[in-house]
Design an enzyme around this catalytic site. Structure first.
Site, PDB file in Angstrom:
ATOM      1  N   CYS A  81     -17.472   1.713  -4.365  1.00 53.82           N
ATOM      2  CA  CYS A  81     -17.654   3.095  -4.798  1.00 53.82           C
ATOM      3  C   CYS A  81     -19.068   3.658  -4.626  1.00 53.82           C
ATOM      4  O   CYS A  81     -19.208   4.794  -4.155  1.00 53.82           O
ATOM      5  CB  CYS A  81     -17.164   3.293  -6.236  1.00 53.82           C
ATOM      6  SG  CYS A  81     -17.415   1.902  -7.328  1.00 53.82           S
ATOM      7  N   GLN A 122     -10.570  -4.842  -0.277  1.00 51.66           N
ATOM      8  CA  GLN A 122      -9.740  -3.872  -0.980  1.00 51.66           C
ATOM      9  C   GLN A 122      -9.350  -2.765  -0.019  1.00 51.66           C
ATOM     10  O   GLN A 122     -10.147  -2.366   0.820  1.00 51.66           O
ATOM     11  CB  GLN A 122     -10.530  -3.247  -2.131  1.00 51.66           C
ATOM     12  CG  GLN A 122     -10.927  -4.247  -3.202  1.00 51.66           C
ATOM     13  CD  GLN A 122     -11.675  -3.576  -4.335  1.00 51.66           C
ATOM     14  OE1 GLN A 122     -12.664  -2.897  -4.112  1.00 51.66           O
ATOM     15  NE2 GLN A 122     -11.199  -3.774  -5.551  1.00 51.66           N
ATOM     16  N   HIS A 135     -11.769   6.429  -2.607  1.00 53.22           N
ATOM     17  CA  HIS A 135     -12.364   7.233  -3.667  1.00 53.22           C
ATOM     18  C   HIS A 135     -12.086   8.694  -3.367  1.00 53.22           C
ATOM     19  O   HIS A 135     -12.348   9.161  -2.262  1.00 53.22           O
ATOM     20  CB  HIS A 135     -13.853   6.927  -3.793  1.00 53.22           C
ATOM     21  CG  HIS A 135     -14.077   5.508  -4.209  1.00 53.22           C
ATOM     22  ND1 HIS A 135     -14.278   4.497  -3.308  1.00 53.22           N
ATOM     23  CD2 HIS A 135     -14.027   4.925  -5.432  1.00 53.22           C
ATOM     24  CE1 HIS A 135     -14.372   3.349  -3.966  1.00 53.22           C
ATOM     25  NE2 HIS A 135     -14.218   3.570  -5.249  1.00 53.22           N
ATOM     26  N   ARG A 180     -17.294 -11.013  -5.572  1.00 53.09           N
ATOM     27  CA  ARG A 180     -17.516 -11.062  -7.010  1.00 53.09           C
ATOM     28  C   ARG A 180     -17.688 -12.515  -7.419  1.00 53.09           C
ATOM     29  O   ARG A 180     -16.969 -13.389  -6.934  1.00 53.09           O
ATOM     30  CB  ARG A 180     -16.335 -10.436  -7.758  1.00 53.09           C
ATOM     31  CG  ARG A 180     -16.175  -8.979  -7.372  1.00 53.09           C
ATOM     32  CD  ARG A 180     -15.022  -8.311  -8.078  1.00 53.09           C
ATOM     33  NE  ARG A 180     -14.909  -6.938  -7.584  1.00 53.09           N
ATOM     34  CZ  ARG A 180     -13.945  -6.092  -7.929  1.00 53.09           C
ATOM     35  NH1 ARG A 180     -13.003  -6.499  -8.784  1.00 53.09           N
ATOM     36  NH2 ARG A 180     -13.909  -4.881  -7.443  1.00 53.09           N
ATOM     37  N   LYS A 222      -7.985   3.475 -16.661  1.00 48.70           N
ATOM     38  CA  LYS A 222      -7.197   3.279 -15.445  1.00 48.70           C
ATOM     39  C   LYS A 222      -5.712   3.129 -15.759  1.00 48.70           C
ATOM     40  O   LYS A 222      -5.320   2.728 -16.860  1.00 48.70           O
ATOM     41  CB  LYS A 222      -7.681   2.044 -14.685  1.00 48.70           C
ATOM     42  CG  LYS A 222      -7.367   0.735 -15.396  1.00 48.70           C
ATOM     43  CD  LYS A 222      -7.827  -0.464 -14.573  1.00 48.70           C
ATOM     44  CE  LYS A 222      -7.487  -1.764 -15.274  1.00 48.70           C
ATOM     45  NZ  LYS A 222      -8.206  -2.923 -14.771  1.00 48.70           N
ATOM     46  N   ASP A 281      -9.494   0.289  -0.335  1.00 49.09           N
ATOM     47  CA  ASP A 281     -10.149   1.048  -1.385  1.00 49.09           C
ATOM     48  C   ASP A 281     -10.263   2.508  -0.988  1.00 49.09           C
ATOM     49  O   ASP A 281     -10.446   2.829   0.173  1.00 49.09           O
ATOM     50  CB  ASP A 281     -11.548   0.469  -1.590  1.00 49.09           C
ATOM     51  CG  ASP A 281     -12.069   0.693  -2.992  1.00 49.09           C
ATOM     52  OD1 ASP A 281     -11.334   1.279  -3.802  1.00 49.09           O
ATOM     53  OD2 ASP A 281     -13.205   0.291  -3.267  1.00 49.09           O
ATOM     54  N   HIS A 321     -10.894   6.341  -8.434  1.00 49.28           N
ATOM     55  CA  HIS A 321     -10.911   5.093  -7.663  1.00 49.28           C
ATOM     56  C   HIS A 321      -9.465   4.659  -7.485  1.00 49.28           C
ATOM     57  O   HIS A 321      -8.690   4.726  -8.432  1.00 49.28           O
ATOM     58  CB  HIS A 321     -11.595   3.955  -8.416  1.00 49.28           C
ATOM     59  CG  HIS A 321     -12.986   4.246  -8.854  1.00 49.28           C
ATOM     60  ND1 HIS A 321     -14.054   3.511  -8.419  1.00 49.28           N
ATOM     61  CD2 HIS A 321     -13.489   5.165  -9.707  1.00 49.28           C
ATOM     62  CE1 HIS A 321     -15.155   3.962  -8.996  1.00 49.28           C
ATOM     63  NE2 HIS A 321     -14.845   4.968  -9.782  1.00 49.28           N
TER      64      HIS A 321
END
Length: 659
Positions: free
Chosen positions: A353, A400, A404, A382, A486, A402, A532
RNA sequence: GCCGACGUAGCUCAAUCGGCAGAGCAACAGUCUUGUAAACUGUAGGUCAGGGGUUCGAUUCCCCUCGUCGGCUCCA
């Protein structure tokens, strides 16, 4: 002599008059086997408890959810009794029923060995056979403290009684109600006390009412669920209303083991975890790579159609970026440690992000551009604690899918709604069909950043959308990301297990921290809302879940090898090579097995690798310009003209059906 | 990170109570080739996870590290 007073009760809807002193068991004519407890005015009660005037009484069947829980809870007691008989120094923790079974925690000097469990289980069977009576006895706090002076954890629970938090960690099973009760286990012949435990109950009438149980495993568990507390030893067991049900459950576990993606990943040559790389860092082999590529291609197409724009960002960055985003103050222990370059500290990114925020900020933005949907297959790293790394579902390096989304506050609800629709439609295309939603919110802990008012607004927006979806919604207080609430989509797999997949997170914090702005229609500068969204969760996890869902037998569009051509004899191979050439022109992934194995062996190999279609050809087929199908379920379809066969396969791939 | 178990050939597993490490499958080579889940013969393959210690001698006993598995805590 006065007559025995009478009581009026309602039994399963019908009025009845019974003598005072009648028990629920008597009133219900319960056998203690098929009916193990009573529900009176909504409260679960022992069969041995006396009825009261005006009671609404219902039987609790052993095969109902409450009935099973009671059997399991009682089995936990039997286990604790057996443990304390064999290990007199063992101190009791808690022992609640859980999904499919029960556990009990013990403070013991030495952890239990598998042999210990066998001994405990053997003793349990003796106790069950003996038919000890579960006998309830109310006690005052002081009496309980005196009787349980040797049980430090129970004493702690007495002190907690009724306090907040008791319910969350299972302690309410021990000290649930307004009054404390102790359950005595009595010898059925002599009435002697065999064992006792602080417990809310209810219980089955005697240990003979436990139809089937088995001890499963043991492991460490923190007292009252906090790593700050001492670690106890937990023994898990399962218990059921019948031997058949238990066998069914054990069979399901076997089935789950066969589907384990870690096993299938190796068997099907999809991926591996070379120890040279380190824990939680998978590599994808060519066959796993094909599945990933199909997943990614599909997502690119869907996202393109849905108005997403594709971006790319690096894997490392100056640490400062994560100061801005708030990751370092709040998330640092989940990140890999920093390293220094030219006097500046750098980090590997745990989330994409912040980098997408920089793309948003790269130039002035207009309200006309919103919603702006940036997406990327972004690799993040991570630092997962060593004990939690698990196959593909919990890794240290992952990608991911991912995205945004930046939008105005007014667009927020509509955007979340369309996102949810989008997410579900994608998951359905992957063959998942049963879902529920989880709404993760903040609690009063200090791990969350930002203004609580913003949180409330974001949470309400998510809740509203979730409710409108018509899907079941489960609350998850305290489960939010540090920057916002979320919704996560939980999907059920083929054998009924649920997996957390997609997450949609609302973020009113990062836009402020990054000073993101767009110019509104009235010329003012406004802060956008940020959403997200990771749809697969991570590509790795999703592939793991799909592997288990399909037990490795992927639908044709995902199958690494879609077709294997098997010549009946060597001479038939060229014919299949021709067919394969045609099929490849249609985009079909086909191999011809030209090895010197015999035909039966080739079938076996293809079957074991779970290829959706086998195409066999011998003299007979060749004479007719045909080919013969063998499907994964062993069925066959012979003499299909070559073009027709290719069409059938291409069609199954295109429609993404399972075969 | 914590508690526990485990680590022998690519895979599944033997064996050695401290004295030259073994099988099936897979791989490779050769022979064989006719209808829906295993042809035959041979060859090769191991610093017994890695490092340290005890010992005349360690795969075996002890310690550390790494990794895996089952739990706890945490999480996409």
């Amino acid at each position: 002599m006065s007559a025995v007073p009478e009581l009026r009760i309602t039994l399963a809807g019908a009025e009845r008059v019974v003598a005072e002193g009648t028990t629920y068991g008597e009133a219900l004519q319960a056998d203690g086997r098929s009916v193990v407890a009573a529900r009176a005015n909504g409260e679960l009660r022992d069969l041995a408890a006396p009825v009261a005037e005006g009671d609404q009484v219902e039987p609790v069947a052993v095969d109902s959810p409450d009935g099973r829980a009671i059997v399991r809870h009682s089995t936990a007691h039997v286990m604790a009794q057996a443990v304390q008989e064999l290990f007199p120094e063992a101190k009791l923790g808690i022992g609640p029923p859980v999904d499919n079974g029960f556990y009990y925690d013990f403070d013991v000097k030495n952890p239990f060995t598998p042999e210990d469990l066998k001994r405990v289980e053997k003793r349990m069977r003796e106790i069950v056979k003996q038919g000890q009576i579960f006998s309830r006895r109310p006690v005052s706090d002081e009496e309980a403290q005196e009787e349980l002076a040797a049980e430090p954890y129970k004493l702690e629970l007495i002190g907690l009684k009724g306090g907040a938090g008791a319910q969350e960690d299972g302690a309410d099973v021990e000290v649930g109600g307004a009054e404390l009760t102790i359950y005595d286990n009595l010898d059925p012949k002599t009435g002697d006390l065999c064992w006792k435990d602080l417990c809310r109950g209810p219980h089955v009438p005697t240990t003979r009412s436990i139809p089937a149980f088995k001890l499963m495993r043991s492991g460490g568990a923190y007292w009252r669920g906090s790593e700050k507390n001492p670690q106890l030893q937990r023994i898990y067991g399962t218990a059921w209303e019948s031997r058949d049900k238990q066998d069914e459950y054990l069979h399901l576990l076997e089935e789950a083991e066969k589907r384990d993606h870690r096993r299938l990943g190796a068997e099907l040559d999809l991926f591996s975890f070379p120890s040279e790389l380190g824990s939680g860092l998978p590599v994808f082999h060519p066959k796993g790579g094909i599945i990933r590529k199909e997943m990614e291609d599909y997502m690119r197409r869907r996202q393109g159609e849905a108005g997403y724009e594709f971006v790319n960002t690096p894997h490392i960055t100056k640490s400062q970026l994560f100061e801005t985003s708030g990751h370092l103050p709040w998330y640092a222990e989940d990140m890999f440690p920093p390293f220094e370059l030219e006097g500046v500290e750098y980090r590997v990114k745990p989330m994409n992000c912040p980098m997408h925020n920089l793309i948003f900020r790269a130039r002035g933005r207009s309200y006309r551009e919103l919603p702006l949907r940036l997406c990327e297959f972004g690799s993040v790293y991570r630092y997962e604690k060593s004990g939690v790394v698990h196959g593909l579902t919990r890794v240290r390096g992952m990608t991911q899918d991912d995205s945004h989304i930046y939008c105005t506050r007014e667009q927020m609800v509509g955007e979340i709604k369309s996102l949810l629709t989008f997410v579900l439609s994608v998951l359905r295309d992957f063959g998942l069909s049963e879902f529920y939603l989880e709404l993760s919110t903040r609690d009063d802990s200090d791990k969350f950043i930002g203004d609580p008012a913003d949180w409330d607004e974001a949470t309400e927006a998510l809740r509203q959308t979730a409710l409108e979806s018509g899907l079941e919604l489960v609350d998850d207080p305290g489960g939010a990301a540090f920057y916002g609430p979320k919704i996560s989509v939980q999907a059920k797999d083929a054998i009924g297990r649920t997996w957390q997949l997609s997450t949609i997170q609302l973020d009113l914090n990062q836009p402020k921290r990054f000073e993101l702005e767009y110019q509104a229609a009235d010329g003012s500068r406004q802060t956008p809302v940020m959403i997200h969204r990771a749809l697969f969760g991570s590509i790795e996890r999703f592939l793991g879940v799909l592997t288990e869902h399909y037990a490795g037998a992927f639908p044709p569009w995902l199958a690494p090898v879609q077709v294997v051509g098997i010549p009946i004899a060597e001479a038939h191979a060229p014919y299949l090579q021709d067919l394969a050439k045609k099929a490849r022109e249609r985009g079909i992934r086909i191999e011809v097995d030209a090895s010197d194995d015999r035909m039966q062996k080739k079938i076996r190999n293809a079957q074991k690798s779970k290829v959706p279609f086998m195409l066999l050809a011998g003299d007979e087929d060749i004479a007719n310009g045909a080919v013969s199908f063998r499907f994964r379920n062993g069925e066959q379809k012979n003499g299909v003209p070559v073009d027709e066969a290719i069409n059938e396969i291409a069609d199954a791939i295109e429609r993404r059906i399972q075969v």
